[in-house]
Design a protein around this motif. Sequence first.
Motif: not given
Length: 602
Positions: A9-26
């Motif tokens: 039920d944490q669709f938005e949480v997963i979306e924010r976390h994956t976006q943060w991971g890509l931002d960290l990579l960049d």
Amino acid sequence: MDWGTELWDQFEVIERHTQWGLDLLDRYVKFVKERTEVEQAYAKQLRSLVKKYLPKRPAKDDPESKFSQQQSFVQILQEVNDFAGQRELVAENLSVHVCLELAKYSQEMKQERKMHFQEGRRAQQQLESGFKQLENSKRKFERDCREAEKAAQTAERLDQDINATKADVEKAKQQAHLRSHMAEESKNEYAAQLQRFNRDQAHFYFSQMPQIFDKLQDMDERRATHLGAGYGLLSEAELQVLPIITKCLEGMKVAAAAVDSKNDSQVLIELNKSGFARPGDVEFEDFSQPMNRAHSDSSLGTPSEGRPELRGPGRSRAKRWPFGKKNKPHPPPLSPLGGPLPSALPNGSPSPRSGLDPLAILSEISKSVKPRLASFRSFRGSRGTVATEDFSHLPPEQQRKRLQQQLEERNRELQKEIDQREALKKMKDVYEKTPQMGDPTSLEPQIAETLNNIERLKLEVQKYEAWLAEAESRVLSNRGDSLSRHTRPPDPPASAPPDSSSSSNSGSQENRESCEEPPLEEGQDTPIYTEFDEDFEESASPIGHCVAIYHFEGSSEGTISMAEGEDLSLMEEDKGDGWTRVRRKQGGEGYVPTSYLRVTLN
């Protein structure tokens, strides 16, 4: 544990976390990119620094390059330059293996994440659409039920109304039956829609979205793994160049240890040794000789009666200093013009010219005073000297070295031309045996040119050999003069020192005579004594013994020869003139240079 089960039920949480991971990579890629720019700028500045301090002239033209200090400094600069190259290699490795690869992988992750979330949103939209259909069917079923109930109540009321006609009652019953049938159909449709929605919802929450979340989890874990590998590449790039950097640092240590102060001193001698002989002693100019001095028994200038005269005109009698070691003679006071003052003699008696006009005396002295010794600059030559082919404008030692260099270069060129001539001859023989390979006559001009070059170089070699032989003879001559004047003991004096039994008055007078008379010319051989037997009339006992340090010929009369290491008996100490009287064990007595002996007194 996975995201599909635990975070269903944490669709938005997963979306924010994956976006943060890509931002960290960049962000890490950007950091490494700026790090490479820093490394490149550092390497560039190091290379500019090395270029600034490297010698501008070639090593063969720079005399400073022969010093170990300069060589070590140049080696350190080269090691720093190699170190800068390793920093550039670090920047290149980071740029290629970290920046480019991680930036490319980041784009791939972004596309994959976008695809997964698009799939999840479609599933969510489908579920929401099914829910809307369920709601619509539910509302329709509710509406139809109310209308069927209302139609049934209307038909029942008309059936009980006595005033209603039969046709109205039948019509109301038909309407109620129709509404009831419509309500039943809405009920069935609602039930079917509800069953379908529940099935879709279960598929969404238990199958479809967990699969999407699991894919996002796998993507995020792969991204984190690659990011960790990128972190490792940062240190791996340093470790790859660490052996070379260590060698650079070791090279700097070797360069520091290679500084040889003694060798540099010797190099300075070799580079700047002129080969000139050291200047000789300045001759004593006696300005008191033309003065009419009064004769007195205490005057050092009065000749001793009864002493033999020198053999030959112009000879001086170099006597031993008559005073003991405690009473050393003091030099006469000097005038402002550099000569001795004429107003007083060394023994204190006034000069007859002391009554003259002081200006006349000074004028007389200034006419006869020699110029002072030339400065060291005069031995180096002027800056405007025109260079000559035989390097005669240089000092003898430097001329010899330059001629030696030119001779070696000419010999190398000559050997090269000889080898070229041999090669051309072999090629000509091959052409003559196999004409299809070439025309032998085409090599004739080259062979002729080579022969001309050989003849020219041979003449130049002969010319430089002649110049070199002349320069070496000049260097050896100057070296011999310098050694004989400064490093070797003094030549025998023109006359032997007086006997120890001579009176001090007579000795002082004879010493004044030797000072006033002109010195002997160098290289002239005259007997030490006019009457040699006077000094050896009585045989005295030795006062000590001595060992000869050098070999001495003793060619002049009054001297005695001795071999290096020979033991001698000391008969009389040096009286200040540099000569000592010794006796050999085989017999024979005479004078030898004091500096040639190691003396031990009894």
